[in-house]
Structures are given as C-alpha cells and as structure tokens.
Design a protein around this motif. Structure first.
Motif, mmCIF file in Angstrom:
data_model
loop_
_atom_site.group_PDB
_atom_site.id
_atom_site.type_symbol
_atom_site.label_atom_id
_atom_site.label_comp_id
_atom_site.label_asym_id
_atom_site.label_seq_id
_atom_site.Cartn_x
_atom_site.Cartn_y
_atom_site.Cartn_z
ATOM 1 N N ILE A 182 -14.503 -23.068 -15.079
ATOM 2 C CA ILE A 182 -15.231 -23.232 -16.328
ATOM 3 C C ILE A 182 -14.622 -24.432 -17.044
ATOM 4 O O ILE A 182 -13.433 -24.441 -17.354
ATOM 5 C CB ILE A 182 -15.131 -21.970 -17.210
ATOM 6 N N GLY A 183 -15.423 -25.464 -17.293
ATOM 7 C CA GLY A 183 -14.905 -26.728 -17.792
ATOM 8 C C GLY A 183 -14.687 -27.710 -16.667
ATOM 9 O O GLY A 183 -14.805 -27.365 -15.480
ATOM 10 N N THR A 184 -14.352 -28.962 -17.011
ATOM 11 C CA THR A 184 -14.161 -30.017 -16.019
ATOM 12 C C THR A 184 -12.893 -30.801 -16.324
ATOM 13 O O THR A 184 -12.417 -30.805 -17.471
ATOM 14 C CB THR A 184 -15.350 -30.995 -16.011
ATOM 15 N N PRO A 185 -12.322 -31.492 -15.304
ATOM 16 C CA PRO A 185 -11.115 -32.285 -15.538
ATOM 17 C C PRO A 185 -11.294 -33.413 -16.552
ATOM 18 O O PRO A 185 -10.303 -33.950 -17.055
ATOM 19 C CB PRO A 185 -10.792 -32.834 -14.141
ATOM 20 N N ALA A 186 -12.549 -33.786 -16.855
ATOM 21 C CA ALA A 186 -12.780 -34.820 -17.864
ATOM 22 C C ALA A 186 -12.497 -34.309 -19.267
ATOM 23 O O ALA A 186 -12.220 -35.089 -20.186
ATOM 24 C CB ALA A 186 -14.216 -35.328 -17.776
ATOM 25 N N GLY A 187 -12.558 -33.004 -19.457
ATOM 26 C CA GLY A 187 -12.346 -32.424 -20.766
ATOM 27 C C GLY A 187 -13.510 -32.710 -21.702
ATOM 28 O O GLY A 187 -14.479 -33.388 -21.350
ATOM 29 N N GLY A 188 -13.448 -32.166 -22.895
ATOM 30 C CA GLY A 188 -14.505 -32.393 -23.865
ATOM 31 C C GLY A 188 -14.322 -31.568 -25.115
ATOM 32 O O GLY A 188 -13.456 -30.684 -25.186
ATOM 33 N N ARG A 189 -15.160 -31.849 -26.104
ATOM 34 C CA ARG A 189 -15.066 -31.171 -27.394
ATOM 35 C C ARG A 189 -16.272 -30.292 -27.691
ATOM 36 O O ARG A 189 -16.337 -29.660 -28.740
ATOM 37 C CB ARG A 189 -14.899 -32.214 -28.511
ATOM 38 N N GLY A 190 -17.244 -30.240 -26.791
ATOM 39 C CA GLY A 190 -18.417 -29.417 -27.000
ATOM 40 C C GLY A 190 -18.158 -27.958 -26.675
ATOM 41 O O GLY A 190 -17.092 -27.583 -26.174
ATOM 42 N N GLU A 191 -19.149 -27.117 -26.936
ATOM 43 C CA GLU A 191 -19.040 -25.710 -26.600
ATOM 44 C C GLU A 191 -19.041 -25.550 -25.080
ATOM 45 O O GLU A 191 -19.810 -26.186 -24.376
ATOM 46 C CB GLU A 191 -20.187 -24.926 -27.226
ATOM 47 N N GLY A 192 -18.144 -24.716 -24.580
ATOM 48 C CA GLY A 192 -17.998 -24.545 -23.139
ATOM 49 C C GLY A 192 -17.127 -25.596 -22.493
ATOM 50 O O GLY A 192 -16.917 -25.559 -21.278
ATOM 51 N N GLU A 193 -16.632 -26.544 -23.282
ATOM 52 C CA GLU A 193 -15.692 -27.560 -22.807
ATOM 53 C C GLU A 193 -14.323 -27.301 -23.434
ATOM 54 O O GLU A 193 -14.214 -26.602 -24.449
ATOM 55 C CB GLU A 193 -16.172 -28.965 -23.171
ATOM 56 N N PHE A 194 -13.279 -27.894 -22.829
ATOM 57 C CA PHE A 194 -11.920 -27.648 -23.299
ATOM 58 C C PHE A 194 -11.130 -28.939 -23.331
ATOM 59 O O PHE A 194 -11.426 -29.895 -22.605
ATOM 60 C CB PHE A 194 -11.196 -26.653 -22.380
ATOM 61 N N LEU A 195 -10.101 -28.931 -24.170
ATOM 62 C CA LEU A 195 -9.130 -30.014 -24.200
ATOM 63 C C LEU A 195 -7.746 -29.384 -24.293
ATOM 64 O O LEU A 195 -7.362 -28.844 -25.323
ATOM 65 C CB LEU A 195 -9.397 -30.949 -25.396
ATOM 66 N N TYR A 196 -7.037 -29.400 -23.186
ATOM 67 C CA TYR A 196 -5.715 -28.786 -23.046
ATOM 68 C C TYR A 196 -5.735 -27.312 -23.461
ATOM 69 O O TYR A 196 -5.147 -26.923 -24.472
ATOM 70 C CB TYR A 196 -4.655 -29.562 -23.833
ATOM 71 N N PRO A 197 -6.405 -26.480 -22.657
ATOM 72 C CA PRO A 197 -6.367 -25.036 -22.928
ATOM 73 C C PRO A 197 -5.011 -24.460 -22.514
ATOM 74 O O PRO A 197 -4.755 -24.252 -21.341
ATOM 75 C CB PRO A 197 -7.509 -24.494 -22.062
ATOM 76 N N TYR A 198 -4.164 -24.205 -23.491
ATOM 77 C CA TYR A 198 -2.809 -23.751 -23.194
ATOM 78 C C TYR A 198 -2.702 -22.234 -23.111
ATOM 79 O O TYR A 198 -1.903 -21.709 -22.339
ATOM 80 C CB TYR A 198 -1.833 -24.268 -24.258
ATOM 81 N N GLY A 199 -3.450 -21.533 -23.943
ATOM 82 C CA GLY A 199 -3.289 -20.086 -23.995
ATOM 83 C C GLY A 199 -4.593 -19.353 -23.812
ATOM 84 O O GLY A 199 -5.670 -19.901 -24.070
ATOM 85 N N ASP A 222 -17.641 -16.335 -22.012
ATOM 86 C CA ASP A 222 -18.138 -15.352 -21.046
ATOM 87 C C ASP A 222 -17.675 -15.799 -19.665
ATOM 88 O O ASP A 222 -18.127 -16.828 -19.154
ATOM 89 C CB ASP A 222 -19.665 -15.293 -21.122
ATOM 90 N N LEU A 223 -16.772 -15.045 -19.062
ATOM 91 C CA LEU A 223 -16.199 -15.454 -17.771
ATOM 92 C C LEU A 223 -17.199 -15.368 -16.628
ATOM 93 O O LEU A 223 -17.008 -15.992 -15.583
ATOM 94 C CB LEU A 223 -14.971 -14.597 -17.450
ATOM 95 N N ASN A 224 -18.273 -14.591 -16.792
ATOM 96 C CA ASN A 224 -19.293 -14.499 -15.744
ATOM 97 C C ASN A 224 -20.154 -15.747 -15.668
ATOM 98 O O ASN A 224 -20.589 -16.144 -14.590
ATOM 99 C CB ASN A 224 -20.182 -13.284 -15.986
ATOM 100 N N THR A 225 -20.405 -16.363 -16.800
ATOM 101 C CA THR A 225 -21.341 -17.500 -16.844
ATOM 102 C C THR A 225 -20.706 -18.801 -17.303
ATOM 103 O O THR A 225 -21.290 -19.870 -17.110
ATOM 104 C CB THR A 225 -22.508 -17.171 -17.789
ATOM 105 N N GLY A 226 -19.542 -18.724 -17.950
ATOM 106 C CA GLY A 226 -18.927 -19.911 -18.528
ATOM 107 C C GLY A 226 -19.496 -20.284 -19.881
ATOM 108 O O GLY A 226 -19.138 -21.318 -20.452
ATOM 109 N N THR A 227 -20.369 -19.452 -20.421
ATOM 110 C CA THR A 227 -21.013 -19.739 -21.697
ATOM 111 C C THR A 227 -20.046 -19.535 -22.861
ATOM 112 O O THR A 227 -19.283 -18.566 -22.894
ATOM 113 C CB THR A 227 -22.232 -18.816 -21.897
ATOM 114 N N SER A 228 -20.093 -20.450 -23.820
ATOM 115 C CA SER A 228 -19.311 -20.293 -25.033
ATOM 116 C C SER A 228 -19.997 -19.292 -25.949
ATOM 117 O O SER A 228 -21.194 -19.393 -26.230
ATOM 118 C CB SER A 228 -19.149 -21.634 -25.754
ATOM 119 N N LEU A 229 -19.236 -18.335 -26.464
ATOM 120 C CA LEU A 229 -19.757 -17.302 -27.356
ATOM 121 C C LEU A 229 -19.277 -17.478 -28.784
ATOM 122 O O LEU A 229 -19.484 -16.613 -29.622
ATOM 123 C CB LEU A 229 -19.354 -15.921 -26.838
ATOM 124 N N GLY A 230 -18.638 -18.596 -29.062
ATOM 125 C CA GLY A 230 -18.159 -18.853 -30.413
ATOM 126 C C GLY A 230 -16.952 -19.759 -30.410
ATOM 127 O O GLY A 230 -16.125 -19.714 -29.494
#
Length: 281
Positions: A182-199, A222-230
């Motif tokens: 879930i997410g990509t090595p490019a990272g991002g700031r949108g919903e469903g994207e991450f930037l250095y998810p540490y915890g 949502d770990l089943n779909t990768g959808t951001s829920l908030g």
C-alpha cells in the motif's frame, strides 16, 4: 544504545508477568525484561552521579537484570545491524512464545525469524535463527528500506510492516509471502499515500493507523483495499497539531501519538468511539 521500539507481551493469567522486548538498536541485540521490574516514579537520571531525582530527593538507580538477550553485530544469519521492532508470536494453543520476528535496517533491511525454546521468565530460553524475510531494495517483491515497525494481525495471519524509506505499508503472510503493498517508493502527500511511515497500530476492526513522520499526520487505512479512511493532523506546534510524529499505539479506546518534534504525546479517541481529528486535517 538508542532503542527505537518496544513490545509488551501479555501472557495468559496463569503464565505470570508481562515481558518487555526492547530492540536495542545501536547495540545490535534484543533485550527481554520482566515488566514488574520497572521502577515507577523515576523522573530523571544524573549522568555524573548515577542517581535519579524523584521530586526533591535523589535515589540510587537500579538497572533491572534482563531475563534474556540475544544478537550481535553483523550481516549473517541471526546477526543485526540496526534493530527497529519485535513481534511476538504465541504457540498455536495461545500460551507461551513460539517465535520472535525482529526487523532491522542499515544494509540488512530484513525481518529475522527466531524459534524460541525454554522458559524466558525462568532464564532458560534459547533463540534459534530460523530464516529471514525480505532483502534490501524498493522493488515489487519482498524488499525493504528501513522496516521501522511491525504488527501481527492474528485474525488474518498477516504481518503488517511500515517500510519507512520506501514510503509504503507491506502486508505479508507469516511465511513471508507478499499479500500487497500500500503506497509506492515515490511517496506522496495524498490520501492513501505516505511519506516516511514510521509507526503503525492495528484497530479491532482490522484497519490500521499509520503514523507518518514526513507528512506530520496519522492516516487510517483499510488493509484489504489500501483505501484511506481518514487523515488526522496538520503540521504545527499547537494542541492538535503534529511535528515529525514517530509512533502510534492503541490503549483503552484511545490512540496515543508520539509527537516527537513537539516533545510530547497526544491522544485522540479511536475509531468507533467518537473519533475526532487532530487539527483541520
């Protein structure tokens, strides 16, 4: 040696004390303590005298003796560079510890699996390297770049990994097979994207709360779909704002966020119990 993670194992009532597993990051080892050995009320330690200040009084510091420790520096089987987290897997009957999973970075960037035999609480345990999951990289296979934290989803048999410097969350089987990224090595700031998810921490409904060091927020996934829920949190110093949050955990219906850049811990109600957002995120 600058430990970055902490895992508490809650045994059944008949098994005795809780155990604390510390990935001792810069000393290349895992330390195991009995929770009841902790000394409450110690606020600070004087480096020059080796004493701790409690209120206006100063008392001697007693370091609890670890029940067990294992690991050494290296790149071979059962060796570590920089450890980040420990996951405890119970025996199939739910009692006792069967295996430990240890994540690390610094070149190894993998998860090592150890079989546990003997009694940790009695000081007779041995830890035998079984296999490694993953290698260093950013490909679509099981490759990691600083697997920073892990959680075990017992209901689905999943290992959930915050692959921090690849800006993604990995869902794996306990055999090390990839279920999804879930997410990509490019990272991002949108919903469903991450930037250095540490915890990360798992909620009872099977969703995950992801703490993003680089995006100054916590995101529910949502770990089943990768959808951001908030998405919760905005950058800042005020109450309800975050600065480089490092970790998140669930306790008694609340989410506690390690707001490291602000030198504090913040709490919000967990989903399903009247969740409210941090700031305007």
């Amino acid at each position: 040696g600058k430990p970055t993670g902490l895992t508490v194992w809650n045994p059944t009532p008949t098994e005795g004390d809780e155990l604390i597993f510390v990935p001792d990051t810069h000393y290349f080892r895992v330390m195991v303590y009995k929770a009841s050995d902790a000394k409450p009320g110690v606020h600070s330690v004087r480096a020059s005298t080796g004493t701790a200040e409690v209120g206006s009084e100063s008392v001697g510091v007693e370091s609890p003796t670890p029940l067990a420790q294992f690991g050494e520096y290296g790149e071979g089987d059962g060796q570590f560079i920089y450890l980040t987290d420990v996951v405890v897997l119970p025996h199939q009957d739910g009692t006792g510890i069967g295996r430990l999973l240890v994540s690390e970075y610094g070149g190894n960037d993998r998860i090592s699996v150890f079989d546990v035999s003997g009694d940790i609480a009695a000081g007779t345990a041995t830890f035998t390297f079984a296999r490694a999951i993953g290698t260093f990289g950013s490909g679509e296979g099981v490759e990691f770049n600083r697997p920073q934290s892990m959680e075990y989803d017992a209901d689905r048999g999943w290992l959930v990994v915050a692959d921090a410097c690849n800006h993604r969350i990995g869902v794996l089987t306990l055999q090390g097979e990839l279920v999804r990224w879930i997410g990509t090595p490019a990272g991002g700031r949108g919903e469903g994207e991450f930037l250095y998810p540490y915890g990360l921490t798992l909620l009872p409904d099977g969703t995950a709360m992801i703490c993003e060091f680089g995006n100054n927020r916590v995101q529910r996934i949502d770990l089943n779909t990768g959808t951001s829920l908030g998405v919760y949190g905005v950058p800042g110093r005020n109450a309800g704002q975050l600065s480089t949050p490092w970790a998140v955990t669930l306790l008694d219906g609340r989410l506690y966020i390690l707001d490291s850049g602000n030198n504090r811990v913040q709490a919000i109600k967990a989903p399903g119990r009247g969740l409210f957002g941090l700031g305007a995120g």
